[in-house]
Write a protein that holds these residues in place. Sequence first.
Motif, PDB file in Angstrom:
ATOM      1  N   PRO A 128       4.642  10.817  12.314  1.00 16.92           N
ATOM      2  CA  PRO A 128       5.460  11.885  11.733  1.00 16.92           C
ATOM      3  C   PRO A 128       6.264  11.432  10.520  1.00 16.92           C
ATOM      4  O   PRO A 128       6.487  12.220   9.593  1.00 16.92           O
ATOM      5  CB  PRO A 128       6.379  12.290  12.893  1.00 16.92           C
ATOM      6  CG  PRO A 128       5.577  11.999  14.118  1.00 16.92           C
ATOM      7  CD  PRO A 128       4.806  10.742  13.783  1.00 16.92           C
ATOM      8  N   ASP A 129       6.680  10.172  10.500  1.00 12.86           N
ATOM      9  CA  ASP A 129       7.437   9.682   9.343  1.00 12.86           C
ATOM     10  C   ASP A 129       6.624   9.778   8.057  1.00 12.86           C
ATOM     11  O   ASP A 129       7.198   9.918   6.972  1.00 12.86           O
ATOM     12  CB  ASP A 129       7.866   8.229   9.563  1.00 12.86           C
ATOM     13  CG  ASP A 129       9.040   8.106  10.522  1.00 12.86           C
ATOM     14  OD1 ASP A 129       9.629   9.146  10.877  1.00 12.86           O
ATOM     15  OD2 ASP A 129       9.360   6.972  10.920  1.00 12.86           O
ATOM     16  N   PHE A 130       5.298   9.679   8.168  1.00 13.53           N
ATOM     17  CA  PHE A 130       4.476   9.822   6.968  1.00 13.53           C
ATOM     18  C   PHE A 130       4.613  11.224   6.403  1.00 13.53           C
ATOM     19  O   PHE A 130       4.837  11.412   5.203  1.00 13.53           O
ATOM     20  CB  PHE A 130       3.005   9.527   7.275  1.00 13.53           C
ATOM     21  CG  PHE A 130       2.074  10.014   6.199  1.00 13.53           C
ATOM     22  CD1 PHE A 130       2.048   9.407   4.956  1.00 13.53           C
ATOM     23  CD2 PHE A 130       1.246  11.114   6.422  1.00 13.53           C
ATOM     24  CE1 PHE A 130       1.209   9.875   3.941  1.00 13.53           C
ATOM     25  CE2 PHE A 130       0.411  11.587   5.426  1.00 13.53           C
ATOM     26  CZ  PHE A 130       0.385  10.967   4.183  1.00 13.53           C
ATOM     27  N   PHE A 131       4.492  12.245   7.237  1.00 12.27           N
ATOM     28  CA  PHE A 131       4.602  13.623   6.753  1.00 12.27           C
ATOM     29  C   PHE A 131       6.003  13.897   6.194  1.00 12.27           C
ATOM     30  O   PHE A 131       6.158  14.672   5.248  1.00 12.27           O
ATOM     31  CB  PHE A 131       4.271  14.611   7.876  1.00 12.27           C
ATOM     32  CG  PHE A 131       2.827  14.626   8.258  1.00 12.27           C
ATOM     33  CD1 PHE A 131       1.922  15.428   7.575  1.00 12.27           C
ATOM     34  CD2 PHE A 131       2.356  13.832   9.288  1.00 12.27           C
ATOM     35  CE1 PHE A 131       0.588  15.443   7.921  1.00 12.27           C
ATOM     36  CE2 PHE A 131       1.014  13.836   9.645  1.00 12.27           C
ATOM     37  CZ  PHE A 131       0.128  14.649   8.953  1.00 12.27           C
ATOM     38  N   ILE A 343       4.657   4.470   0.995  1.00  7.95           N
ATOM     39  CA  ILE A 343       3.544   4.916   1.839  1.00  7.95           C
ATOM     40  C   ILE A 343       2.480   3.832   1.930  1.00  7.95           C
ATOM     41  O   ILE A 343       1.996   3.497   3.018  1.00  7.95           O
ATOM     42  CB  ILE A 343       2.955   6.224   1.274  1.00  7.95           C
ATOM     43  CG1 ILE A 343       3.941   7.376   1.458  1.00  7.95           C
ATOM     44  CG2 ILE A 343       1.625   6.553   1.957  1.00  7.95           C
ATOM     45  CD1 ILE A 343       3.541   8.657   0.752  1.00  7.95           C
ATOM     46  N   VAL A 344       2.105   3.264   0.794  1.00  5.05           N
ATOM     47  CA  VAL A 344       1.064   2.239   0.783  1.00  5.05           C
ATOM     48  C   VAL A 344       1.513   1.012   1.565  1.00  5.05           C
ATOM     49  O   VAL A 344       0.739   0.418   2.325  1.00  5.05           O
ATOM     50  CB  VAL A 344       0.697   1.871  -0.670  1.00  5.05           C
ATOM     51  CG1 VAL A 344      -0.205   0.642  -0.703  1.00  5.05           C
ATOM     52  CG2 VAL A 344       0.002   3.049  -1.349  1.00  5.05           C
ATOM     53  N   ALA A 345       2.779   0.631   1.413  1.00  7.55           N
ATOM     54  CA  ALA A 345       3.287  -0.542   2.124  1.00  7.55           C
ATOM     55  C   ALA A 345       3.273  -0.336   3.636  1.00  7.55           C
ATOM     56  O   ALA A 345       3.006  -1.282   4.396  1.00  7.55           O
ATOM     57  CB  ALA A 345       4.704  -0.864   1.648  1.00  7.55           C
ATOM     58  N   ARG A 346       3.527   0.883   4.079  1.00  5.53           N
ATOM     59  CA  ARG A 346       3.656   1.121   5.522  1.00  5.53           C
ATOM     60  C   ARG A 346       2.364   1.606   6.171  1.00  5.53           C
ATOM     61  O   ARG A 346       2.055   1.215   7.302  1.00  5.53           O
ATOM     62  CB  ARG A 346       4.774   2.143   5.753  1.00  5.53           C
ATOM     63  CG  ARG A 346       5.134   2.352   7.203  1.00  5.53           C
ATOM     64  CD  ARG A 346       6.404   3.132   7.349  1.00  5.53           C
ATOM     65  NE  ARG A 346       6.719   3.421   8.748  1.00  5.53           N
ATOM     66  CZ  ARG A 346       7.742   4.160   9.147  1.00  5.53           C
ATOM     67  NH1 ARG A 346       8.578   4.674   8.249  1.00  5.53           N
ATOM     68  NH2 ARG A 346       7.960   4.388  10.434  1.00  5.53           N
ATOM     69  N   TRP A 347       1.598   2.471   5.463  1.00  9.59           N
ATOM     70  CA  TRP A 347       0.415   3.081   6.082  1.00  9.59           C
ATOM     71  C   TRP A 347      -0.894   2.797   5.340  1.00  9.59           C
ATOM     72  O   TRP A 347      -1.949   3.163   5.829  1.00  9.59           O
ATOM     73  CB  TRP A 347       0.615   4.598   6.201  1.00  9.59           C
ATOM     74  CG  TRP A 347       1.756   4.962   7.093  1.00  9.59           C
ATOM     75  CD1 TRP A 347       1.800   4.884   8.456  1.00  9.59           C
ATOM     76  CD2 TRP A 347       3.029   5.479   6.682  1.00  9.59           C
ATOM     77  NE1 TRP A 347       3.015   5.308   8.920  1.00  9.59           N
ATOM     78  CE2 TRP A 347       3.811   5.689   7.855  1.00  9.59           C
ATOM     79  CE3 TRP A 347       3.595   5.787   5.440  1.00  9.59           C
ATOM     80  CZ2 TRP A 347       5.101   6.183   7.810  1.00  9.59           C
ATOM     81  CZ3 TRP A 347       4.892   6.281   5.405  1.00  9.59           C
ATOM     82  CH2 TRP A 347       5.629   6.472   6.579  1.00  9.59           C
ATOM     83  N   LEU A 351      -4.719   6.218   3.163  1.00  2.00           N
ATOM     84  CA  LEU A 351      -4.015   7.425   3.616  1.00  2.00           C
ATOM     85  C   LEU A 351      -3.343   8.114   2.442  1.00  2.00           C
ATOM     86  O   LEU A 351      -3.392   9.349   2.318  1.00  2.00           O
ATOM     87  CB  LEU A 351      -2.983   7.065   4.688  1.00  2.00           C
ATOM     88  CG  LEU A 351      -2.223   8.262   5.281  1.00  2.00           C
ATOM     89  CD1 LEU A 351      -3.185   9.195   6.014  1.00  2.00           C
ATOM     90  CD2 LEU A 351      -1.123   7.790   6.223  1.00  2.00           C
ATOM     91  N   TYR A 352      -2.711   7.332   1.574  1.00  2.00           N
ATOM     92  CA  TYR A 352      -2.087   7.920   0.386  1.00  2.00           C
ATOM     93  C   TYR A 352      -3.122   8.650  -0.454  1.00  2.00           C
ATOM     94  O   TYR A 352      -2.905   9.791  -0.874  1.00  2.00           O
ATOM     95  CB  TYR A 352      -1.407   6.833  -0.442  1.00  2.00           C
ATOM     96  CG  TYR A 352      -1.018   7.288  -1.830  1.00  2.00           C
ATOM     97  CD1 TYR A 352       0.033   8.174  -2.027  1.00  2.00           C
ATOM     98  CD2 TYR A 352      -1.746   6.862  -2.949  1.00  2.00           C
ATOM     99  CE1 TYR A 352       0.373   8.613  -3.297  1.00  2.00           C
ATOM    100  CE2 TYR A 352      -1.413   7.287  -4.217  1.00  2.00           C
ATOM    101  CZ  TYR A 352      -0.357   8.170  -4.394  1.00  2.00           C
ATOM    102  OH  TYR A 352      -0.032   8.609  -5.654  1.00  2.00           O
TER     103      TYR A 352
END
Length: 392
Positions: A128-131, A343-347, A351-352
């Motif tokens: 959910p943190d991504f959204f 985003i790239v660092a975490r997921w 995905l980005y």
Amino acid sequence: MAASNVVDVLERRYETYSSAKPAAPFAVRLNGSSAQRVGQGEPAFTIRVVDPRGMRALAELDQFGVAVAYLQGWLDVDGDLAAALRMRDFFTDFHPLARIGRFTPALLRGGRLADDSRTIGHHYDEDPDFFLTFLDRRHRLYSEGIFVTDDEPLEEAATRKLQTAFDALGVGPGDHVLDVGGGWGSFAEFAARRGVNVTTLTLSRPGARYMADLAKRDGLPMRVRYQHLFDFVPDRRYDGIVNLGATEHLPDYRTTLRRYADALRPGGRIYLDALAMRRKHMASTFLKRYVYPGASAPLLLHQYLRAVARSPFELVSIDDDRHNYHLTCAHWGRRLDDARDAIVARWGEPLYRRFRLFLWGSATGFDTGLVQAYRWVLRMPEQTGAARRSAV
């Protein structure tokens, strides 16, 4: 294929394409060479080839192949990505075999709940943190806002949307609402903080946990069910039903309306919205493979209204939301881009890139009219339950 030959292929295609519709000039940078322009005028964007597989994708003039090459990082787009996506039909998109899976009976894929849970989870089961990196920061609304002006903040448009849905249901403190496809609790929280009891159905396990934690933390009158609408057995007649963007995942309109009729009290209302297309197979191969696989499909308004006409429901209102959805997706796309590094660092980069194509592709689709969007309200007339069931 040699770099010069790839540019020749693109120039020939551009000549044909631009003779039929407006086309933005662009540039191509192959194998670290200087950029070569395609079309006349200042390039609106530059396609930068990073890997030979990206070069092959361009040479084949295949939309899905180019999308995959972008997802894999074999090519990139510098400059105005939206301008590039407005020209998506520069490349052909004919992949009938890629769509066969969505017509395979759900029984062969483990049953309806398992199949829909798997396909919906493909999109919604990210952290959910991504959204939250791109949704509005006030409500987490994963649906179009309602804008008064084009430059209005996304948060204001989201609040207006939720207030519009709430008012359309005509509910108040102590009433009960069924929320179909609750996302990250935007409507459920909005209604619950106004004294309404909300039961939320979702097929996203991260979404279900997020909403359950929210309800527990703030003591909100919200029940969260990880359950398909078609399997849900209501323990009451609800005063209203809300469906923000889940109709696309319920393409069996007749069964869906029957389930609504079983759950809604006489005189109750349903508020819905959805993105739409004019034909079933207009969605791109990229969308069907990487964003919404399985049976999910854009709303076909003409078919939906035929189903409504055969149901006991009255159509109270319908509004064109295409421009609102364009503005919303553009906001989301900009916020996603602003958060790229985090985003790239975490997921991760894939995905980005997947969501970047999805959000900006949706923004341009709504802007050009390739994709439509509607919001509408249905009402159950005052009649006996037996008469209502026999009418569906």
